[in-house]
Each structure stands twice: as C-alpha cells, then as structure tokens.
Design an enzyme around this catalytic site. Structure first.
Site, PDB file in Angstrom:
ATOM      1  N   GLY A 189       0.815  -1.215   0.000  1.00 57.34           N
ATOM      2  CA  GLY A 189       0.000   0.000   0.000  1.00 57.34           C
ATOM      3  C   GLY A 189       0.847   1.263   0.000  1.00 57.34           C
ATOM      4  O   GLY A 189       0.325   2.362  -0.194  1.00 57.34           O
ATOM      5  N   HIS A 243     -11.111  13.009  10.029  1.00 59.72           N
ATOM      6  CA  HIS A 243     -10.156  14.121  10.115  1.00 59.72           C
ATOM      7  C   HIS A 243      -9.600  14.550   8.758  1.00 59.72           C
ATOM      8  O   HIS A 243      -9.297  15.722   8.564  1.00 59.72           O
ATOM      9  CB  HIS A 243      -8.969  13.733  11.011  1.00 59.72           C
ATOM     10  CG  HIS A 243      -9.321  13.664  12.460  1.00 59.72           C
ATOM     11  ND1 HIS A 243      -8.381  13.637  13.453  1.00 59.72           N
ATOM     12  CD2 HIS A 243     -10.531  13.614  13.087  1.00 59.72           C
ATOM     13  CE1 HIS A 243      -8.973  13.582  14.637  1.00 59.72           C
ATOM     14  NE2 HIS A 243     -10.286  13.551  14.440  1.00 59.72           N
ATOM     15  N   HIS A 276     -11.009  20.534  10.889  1.00 58.79           N
ATOM     16  CA  HIS A 276     -10.368  19.613   9.938  1.00 58.79           C
ATOM     17  C   HIS A 276     -10.511  20.106   8.498  1.00 58.79           C
ATOM     18  O   HIS A 276      -9.670  19.801   7.652  1.00 58.79           O
ATOM     19  CB  HIS A 276     -10.957  18.212  10.085  1.00 58.79           C
ATOM     20  CG  HIS A 276     -10.810  17.670  11.470  1.00 58.79           C
ATOM     21  ND1 HIS A 276      -9.586  17.416  12.036  1.00 58.79           N
ATOM     22  CD2 HIS A 276     -11.743  17.393  12.422  1.00 58.79           C
ATOM     23  CE1 HIS A 276      -9.756  16.977  13.272  1.00 58.79           C
ATOM     24  NE2 HIS A 276     -11.053  16.965  13.532  1.00 58.79           N
TER      25      HIS A 276
HETATM   26  C1  RB5 Z   1       5.499  -4.925  -6.149  1.00 58.13           C
HETATM   27  O1  RB5 Z   1       6.375  -5.997  -6.033  1.00 58.13           O
HETATM   28  C2  RB5 Z   1       5.523  -4.080  -4.881  1.00 58.13           C
HETATM   29  O2  RB5 Z   1       6.717  -3.381  -4.793  1.00 58.13           O
HETATM   30  C3  RB5 Z   1       4.323  -3.146  -4.859  1.00 58.13           C
HETATM   31  O3  RB5 Z   1       3.157  -3.891  -4.916  1.00 58.13           O
HETATM   32  C4  RB5 Z   1       4.186  -2.280  -3.625  1.00 58.13           C
HETATM   33  O4  RB5 Z   1       4.282  -3.031  -2.457  1.00 58.13           O
HETATM   34  C5  RB5 Z   1       5.015  -1.072  -3.598  1.00 58.13           C
HETATM   35  O5  RB5 Z   1       4.972  -0.257  -2.671  1.00 58.13           O
END
Ligand code: RB5
Length: 149
Positions: free
Chosen positions: A69, A99, A134
């Site tokens: 993420g 927020h 906010h």
């Molecule tokens: C992909 O291998 C990986 O780097 C991507 O999905 C993510 O985690 C990057 O932040």
C-alpha cells in the site's frame, strides 16, 4: 456510492476478494479499473489510472491496493485534490475519514488479511467527514508547498 477500484499485481488477490464482497452491497456501485491478474505491472500507472478517473468525476471515492500500500499511496498523493490514506486497522480507517476526508482508501495486499481489510472498508465507506477545524487543515494541503496562512 460510486467506488473506483484499482491495484497492481501485489494487491490483485485482496482486491479480487474485496470485489466479491462489495458486489453484495446495495450502497456501492463498483467501477473496476484493473488489474485483473497477477502479472507484474507498475503501481504508479495504476494510481494514475484511478486518480485521473476520480478527479474527472467518474466516481465519488477510490480504493487502491499494492503489495504494502506504500508505493501506490505515494503515487496517488502526487495528484492535487487526492487524499489517499493507507490504513491498517479500524481506527486509522475511521480517522482518515473524520479528520482527513480521505477520498481514496489504500490497502496492502501482502500486509493486510481479508477479514481486517473488510472491517476497514466497512468503516471507511460509512464514516462521514467531521468538518470544522479539519476542513481548514485539508484546505491547507492544497496550498502546499507554500506555507499555510
Ligand atoms: C510490487 O512488487 C511491490 O513493490 C508493490 O506492490 C508495492 O508493495 C510497492 O509499494
């Protein structure tokens, strides 16, 4: 709510599981922007695809996933007007709405399990922005890198 969804290969499995769940909800209209396989794809391109669509009004909010993420939220937050929040639990999900008025929820497909992701999503979809002080702060985000008045 019209929800745009996109991921890279690292987020594909969790995205697929969450799409099955979201299809059962009457309050969500899904727009799946891919990818729909585990073939390698670059996360900045997937963030750009979703952010461009969101800023064009094709959806009200977005859900992005990559492995952690992290990369896809970094990419999404380069777009002015995007407030993408990487959430790991119900508290960060709630506060990102109350927020920060987060317009994109980001999940890590390799770091967050399905049950936790579903709980995060439920809260994130239904929690309203609290406004008040906010609002001033999220307006200041759009002025950066200039010093807020
Ligand atoms: C992909 O291998 C990986 O780097 C991507 O999905 C993510 O985690 C990057 O932040």
């Amino acid at each position: 709510m019209k929800l745009l969804v996109a991921c890279d290969h690292g987020g594909f499995t969790l995205k697929d599981e969450l799409l099955h769940y979201l299809k059962q909800r009457d309050d969500v209209t899904l727009i799946n922007l891919g990818v729909d396989s585990a073939d390698s794809v670059d996360y900045p391109a997937m963030a750009a695809r979703l952010c461009t669509a969101l800023l064009a009004g094709e959806g009200e909010r977005g859900l992005l996933l990559c492995g952690t993420g992290i990369g896809i939220s970094m990419a999404a937050n380069r777009f002015p007007g995007i407030r993408a929040a990487l959430c790991h639990d119900e508290t960060t999900a709630r506060l990102s709405r109350e927020h920060n008025d987060a317009n994109i929820l980001v999940l890590g497909g390799r770091t967050t399990g399905y049950e936790t992701a579903r709980a995060i999503l439920d809260i994130w979809l239904t929690t309203p922005f609290a406004g008040g002080r906010h609002l001033r702060r999220i307006q200041q985000l759009d002025l950066l890198p200039n010093k807020p008045a």
